[in-house]
Design a protein around this motif. Structure first.
Motif, PDB file in Angstrom:
ATOM      1  N   PRO A 139      -0.321   0.250  -9.595  1.00  0.00           N
ATOM      2  CA  PRO A 139      -0.645   1.222  -8.542  1.00  0.00           C
ATOM      3  C   PRO A 139      -2.046   1.049  -7.949  1.00  0.00           C
ATOM      4  O   PRO A 139      -2.234   1.245  -6.745  1.00  0.00           O
ATOM      5  CB  PRO A 139      -0.487   2.580  -9.233  1.00  0.00           C
ATOM      6  CG  PRO A 139      -0.365   2.314 -10.678  1.00  0.00           C
ATOM      7  CD  PRO A 139       0.119   0.904 -10.834  1.00  0.00           C
ATOM      8  N   ILE A 140      -3.004   0.688  -8.793  1.00  0.00           N
ATOM      9  CA  ILE A 140      -4.380   0.571  -8.274  1.00  0.00           C
ATOM     10  C   ILE A 140      -4.495  -0.622  -7.334  1.00  0.00           C
ATOM     11  O   ILE A 140      -5.036  -0.534  -6.232  1.00  0.00           O
ATOM     12  CB  ILE A 140      -5.378   0.466  -9.433  1.00  0.00           C
ATOM     13  CG1 ILE A 140      -5.349   1.796 -10.187  1.00  0.00           C
ATOM     14  CG2 ILE A 140      -6.770   0.157  -8.932  1.00  0.00           C
ATOM     15  CD1 ILE A 140      -6.184   1.824 -11.404  1.00  0.00           C
ATOM     16  N   ARG A 172       0.823  -1.196   0.000  1.00  0.00           N
ATOM     17  CA  ARG A 172       0.000   0.000   0.000  1.00  0.00           C
ATOM     18  C   ARG A 172       0.867   1.260   0.000  1.00  0.00           C
ATOM     19  O   ARG A 172       0.591   2.224  -0.712  1.00  0.00           O
ATOM     20  CB  ARG A 172      -0.919  -0.014   1.214  1.00  0.00           C
ATOM     21  CG  ARG A 172      -2.015   1.017   1.131  1.00  0.00           C
ATOM     22  CD  ARG A 172      -2.818   1.014   2.411  1.00  0.00           C
ATOM     23  NE  ARG A 172      -3.799   2.095   2.402  1.00  0.00           N
ATOM     24  CZ  ARG A 172      -5.027   1.934   1.968  1.00  0.00           C
ATOM     25  NH1 ARG A 172      -5.418   0.761   1.521  1.00  0.00           N
ATOM     26  NH2 ARG A 172      -5.856   2.946   1.994  1.00  0.00           N
ATOM     27  N   GLU A 173       1.940   1.213   0.788  1.00  0.00           N
ATOM     28  CA  GLU A 173       2.874   2.344   0.821  1.00  0.00           C
ATOM     29  C   GLU A 173       3.417   2.625  -0.582  1.00  0.00           C
ATOM     30  O   GLU A 173       3.509   3.778  -1.010  1.00  0.00           O
ATOM     31  CB  GLU A 173       4.036   2.039   1.777  1.00  0.00           C
ATOM     32  CG  GLU A 173       5.119   3.102   1.730  1.00  0.00           C
ATOM     33  CD  GLU A 173       6.411   2.683   2.415  1.00  0.00           C
ATOM     34  OE1 GLU A 173       6.326   1.969   3.441  1.00  0.00           O
ATOM     35  OE2 GLU A 173       7.478   3.067   1.928  1.00  0.00           O
ATOM     36  N   LEU A 191      -2.813   0.278  -4.127  1.00  0.00           N
ATOM     37  CA  LEU A 191      -3.580   1.178  -3.262  1.00  0.00           C
ATOM     38  C   LEU A 191      -4.731   0.463  -2.571  1.00  0.00           C
ATOM     39  O   LEU A 191      -5.153   0.845  -1.489  1.00  0.00           O
ATOM     40  CB  LEU A 191      -4.134   2.348  -4.078  1.00  0.00           C
ATOM     41  CG  LEU A 191      -3.172   3.511  -4.293  1.00  0.00           C
ATOM     42  CD1 LEU A 191      -3.751   4.501  -5.277  1.00  0.00           C
ATOM     43  CD2 LEU A 191      -2.872   4.202  -2.970  1.00  0.00           C
ATOM     44  N   ARG A 192      -5.242  -0.594  -3.212  1.00  0.00           N
ATOM     45  CA  ARG A 192      -6.359  -1.337  -2.619  1.00  0.00           C
ATOM     46  C   ARG A 192      -5.887  -2.313  -1.558  1.00  0.00           C
ATOM     47  O   ARG A 192      -6.671  -2.799  -0.753  1.00  0.00           O
ATOM     48  CB  ARG A 192      -7.096  -2.123  -3.703  1.00  0.00           C
ATOM     49  CG  ARG A 192      -8.156  -1.291  -4.358  1.00  0.00           C
ATOM     50  CD  ARG A 192      -9.055  -2.169  -5.211  1.00  0.00           C
ATOM     51  NE  ARG A 192      -9.593  -1.354  -6.295  1.00  0.00           N
ATOM     52  CZ  ARG A 192      -9.561  -1.705  -7.567  1.00  0.00           C
ATOM     53  NH1 ARG A 192      -9.039  -2.856  -7.922  1.00  0.00           N
ATOM     54  NH2 ARG A 192     -10.072  -0.913  -8.475  1.00  0.00           N
ATOM     55  N   VAL A 231       0.824   4.371  -2.595  1.00  0.00           N
ATOM     56  CA  VAL A 231       0.723   5.785  -2.235  1.00  0.00           C
ATOM     57  C   VAL A 231       1.850   6.576  -2.892  1.00  0.00           C
ATOM     58  O   VAL A 231       1.633   7.638  -3.487  1.00  0.00           O
ATOM     59  CB  VAL A 231       0.763   5.972  -0.700  1.00  0.00           C
ATOM     60  CG1 VAL A 231       0.870   7.442  -0.348  1.00  0.00           C
ATOM     61  CG2 VAL A 231      -0.463   5.348  -0.060  1.00  0.00           C
TER      62      VAL A 231
END
Lengths: 401, 248
Positions: A394-395, A307-308, A398-399, A311
């Motif tokens: 990236p998606i 997740r980092e 992020l999830r 971001v």
């Protein structure tokens, strides 16, 4: 993002989890320390061999008896030395040597135990043991069984301090002996301290220190010094033939061993070679395992920080930025392992040497080698996890919870 | 590739016939099914619609985090579909500010460090460490967090965290701000504060596109785009009520 900023980010991530970072790098620490220790130990072993060879003297032929069997002790005798001296051509000296259990030496009130060696006059020449003061014993001393003694430098110092030992009388075991000479310091080689021993005529050893009839006349080693290196082979053949005749044994089944320095060097080198190869493998394998450990933790870390990563990408981190950050983490871990490992390796080698457990010599280039390989391990094993991080969607990232 | 003729200098976003199709085994899921949208400079657009209507997918495409399966996306006259990885990163870094429902701050960093981060990734017009901190502090002060610089996210309330996220989105002075349910995790007081900040930014000229499904929040926007089944079903202030009724 420049390289220092990447290092900053990596450093922050690593100190967040100090214990884990340390455990991760432990493999590299051990590997690097092993490389340095291995090379220090090999170098130490080689130095010992070189010193042993030097301590022997030059152009030397060494004759020893093969191990005795019950009822038939080792067969080399003083007469063999006399025969070699008389019949073999091209020798500059022949000495025989017999060791006895160590004895208490006493002068005035000072007394301690020291090693005792019975030998013959040529010993000083063939074994290159020069005198500090006084003289070595002569054939006359030997023939007359004169009660004379020559002291190693340490014995002389411990026993007499500042007093001149020459012409003083000492008590060795139960026999009174007159000091006629003191040897120059020669140092300690492997387990033999050449300065902590005394020399007396071989005949006196037979008379006063060996009681069993069976041992009389026996010698442990005969040293013969060859005048010319080129004639070494023919001299060896002569000595072998002579001894076989003396002992009435066939030439192909001798009860003695005739060696040159070269033989001894080769044997010992072969041993250290094996030793070194083995250690090199141990060191290489532990570095490899250390690297795999880093890769393993880096992969876990990439997953944990998915997740980092998402971001960071969403606010404009390029794949190369993400790759750089994770690669830096692996490199910092390895370099830290390298630094601690170098310290540990050097410290360990020093400790081995200081405590006398093992002779070691720290080789400067080994530090560079170990350090460079640790950096290489970091780049190599860090690359795969860093790439994985850089290529995350990236998606998805992020999830990730 | 030339920009379309109709695109005037004021358009920040132009979406042309964008489709996004997911192939999950046998089923073909059309998240976006031919969307056309223009957003002009200085607009404040709320995007509404029920879950699964495609608004989040559209936001991800607008934010250059996702690629459309088909169709074109122009950001300030540039075709985003033609861009390389590096250019997309630069786009996210300097021209778009993204804020999320779950704030997405890095937990182990202070508010100040979080806000500094986009400047760290900047490729052009880089500034040094001291300047970065100055700019970040100014940004945090502008959202009323001048006294929370060294707090970590877990020491801040939700509203404060979202304000840090806004400061972070602002430090590289983007022309477009994308907000994906920015008040979804906040109480109504914090929500009002956040909307106040966004409206202020909009008045200063920042174009804002915001996803929400709360009518209260949507009313802050001057234009409401309503989506359903991957298509835009209404566009304009009037659509808001419609959109919510359909949702029920």
């Amino acid at each position: 993002m420049n390289i220092f900023e990447a290092m900053g980010l990596a450093w922050e991530a690593l100190i967040q989890n100090k214990l884990r970072s340390f455990l991760t790098t432990l493999g590299v620490i051990i590997g690097v320390a092993a490389v340095i220790l291995m090379i220090a130990i090999s170098a130490g072993a080689e130095a010992v061999i070189a010193e042993q060879i030097n301590a022997l003297g030059a152009n030397l032929v060494i004759v020893t008896a093969t191990r005795g069997t019950p009822g038939r002790p080792p067969s080399l005798v003083y007469d063999d030395a006399l025969a070699i001296s008389k019949e073999v051509k091209g020798l500059t000296g022949v000495a025989a040597e017999q060791t006895v259990a160590s004895q208490v030496i006493k002068w005035g009130t000072v007394n301690f135990e020291t090693a005792l060696l019975g030998t013959t006059p040529d010993f000083a020449k063939v074994r290159e043991t020069p005198l500090e003061t006084g003289r070595f014993f002569t054939q006359t001393d030997l023939d007359r069984k004169n009660k004379v003694i020559i002291l190693g430098s340490k014995v002389a110092k411990d026993l007499f301090g500042e007093t001149n030992p020459v012409d003083q009388e000492v008590l060795l075991g139960t026999t009174r002996l007159t000091v006629i000479g003191v040897l120059k310091p020669k140092g300690k080689v492997a387990d033999t301290d050449y300065d902590d021993r005394v020399y007396i005529p071989l005949t006196v050893v037979y008379q006063r220190y060996l009681t069993q009839a069976m041992q009389l006349n026996r010698v442990r080693t005969i040293y013969a010094q060859v005048e010319n290196k080129e004639t070494m082979d023919s001299t060896l053949a002569q000595i072998k033939a002579l001894l076989a005749r003396q002992h009435a044994v066939p030439l192909d089944k001798p009860d003695f061993v005739v060696q040159t320095q070269q033989d001894i060097i080769q044997t010992q080198q072969a041993t250290t070679e094996t030793f070194r190869t083995l250690l090199a493998w141990v060191a290489a394998v532990s570095l490899l395992v250390g690297g795999i450990g880093i890769m393993n933790i880096m992969l876990v870390s990439v997953t944990e920080r998915t997740r980092e990563i998402g971001v960071r990408v969403s606010i404009g981190a390029r794949p190369i930025d993400v790759r750089m950050q994770f690669l830096m983490e692996a490199i910092i871990l390895s370099l830290f392992g390298g630094i601690v490992g170098v310290t540990g390796g050097v410290g360990g080698a020093w400790l081995f040497n200081e405590t006398g457990a093992m002779r070691t010599e720290i080789v400067p280039w080994s530090l560079a080698l170990a350090f460079a390989s640790s950096a290489l391990v970091g780049v190599f094993f860090g690359f795969f996890p860093a790439n994985k991080a850089a290529n995350l969607d990236p998606i998805e990232a992020l999830r990730h919870e | 590739m030339n920009p379309p003729e109709t695109l005037n200098g004021n358009a920040v976003i132009r979406i042309e016939n964008v489709r996004k199709v997911y192939n999950t085994g046998e089923v073909e899921l059309r998240a976006l099914d031919g969307v056309n949208l223009d957003v002009r400079r200085g607009e404040f657009v709320a995007m509404m619609g029920p879950s699964g209507s495609g608004k989040s997918t559209l936001m991800n495409i607008l934010g250059a985090l996702d690629h459309p399966s088909d169709g074109r996306y122009f950001l300030e006259d540039e075709d985003v579909g033609e861009m390389e990885q590096e250019d997309l990163a630069d786009l996210r870094n300097r021209r778009i500010g993204f804020i999320f429902q779950s704030f997405n701050l890095l937990q182990r960093m202070t508010a100040l460090q979080n806000v500094t981060l986009p400047m760290l990734y900047r490729v052009e017009n880089r500034v040094g460490h001291a300047t970065r901190e100055e700019i970040a502090i100014a940004a945090l002060e502008s959202v009323g967090l001048g006294d929370r610089l060294y707090h970590r996210p877990n020491q801040l309330s939700g509203g404060q965290q979202q304000r840090v996220a806004i400061a972070r989105a602002l430090v590289n002075r983007p022309s477009l701000m994308l907000a994906d349910e920015p008040t979804g995790n906040l109480d109504s007081k914090s929500s009002e504060e956040i909307m106040g900040i966004l409206q202020n930014l909009n008045r200063q000229g920042v174009t804002i596109v915001m996803v929400t499904h709360e009518a209260d929040i949507a009313k802050h926007a001057r234009r409401v785009v309503c989506m359903r089944d991957g298509k835009i079903v209404s566009d304009g202030r009037a659509g808001a009520q419609n959109c919510l009724e359909r949702k029920r």
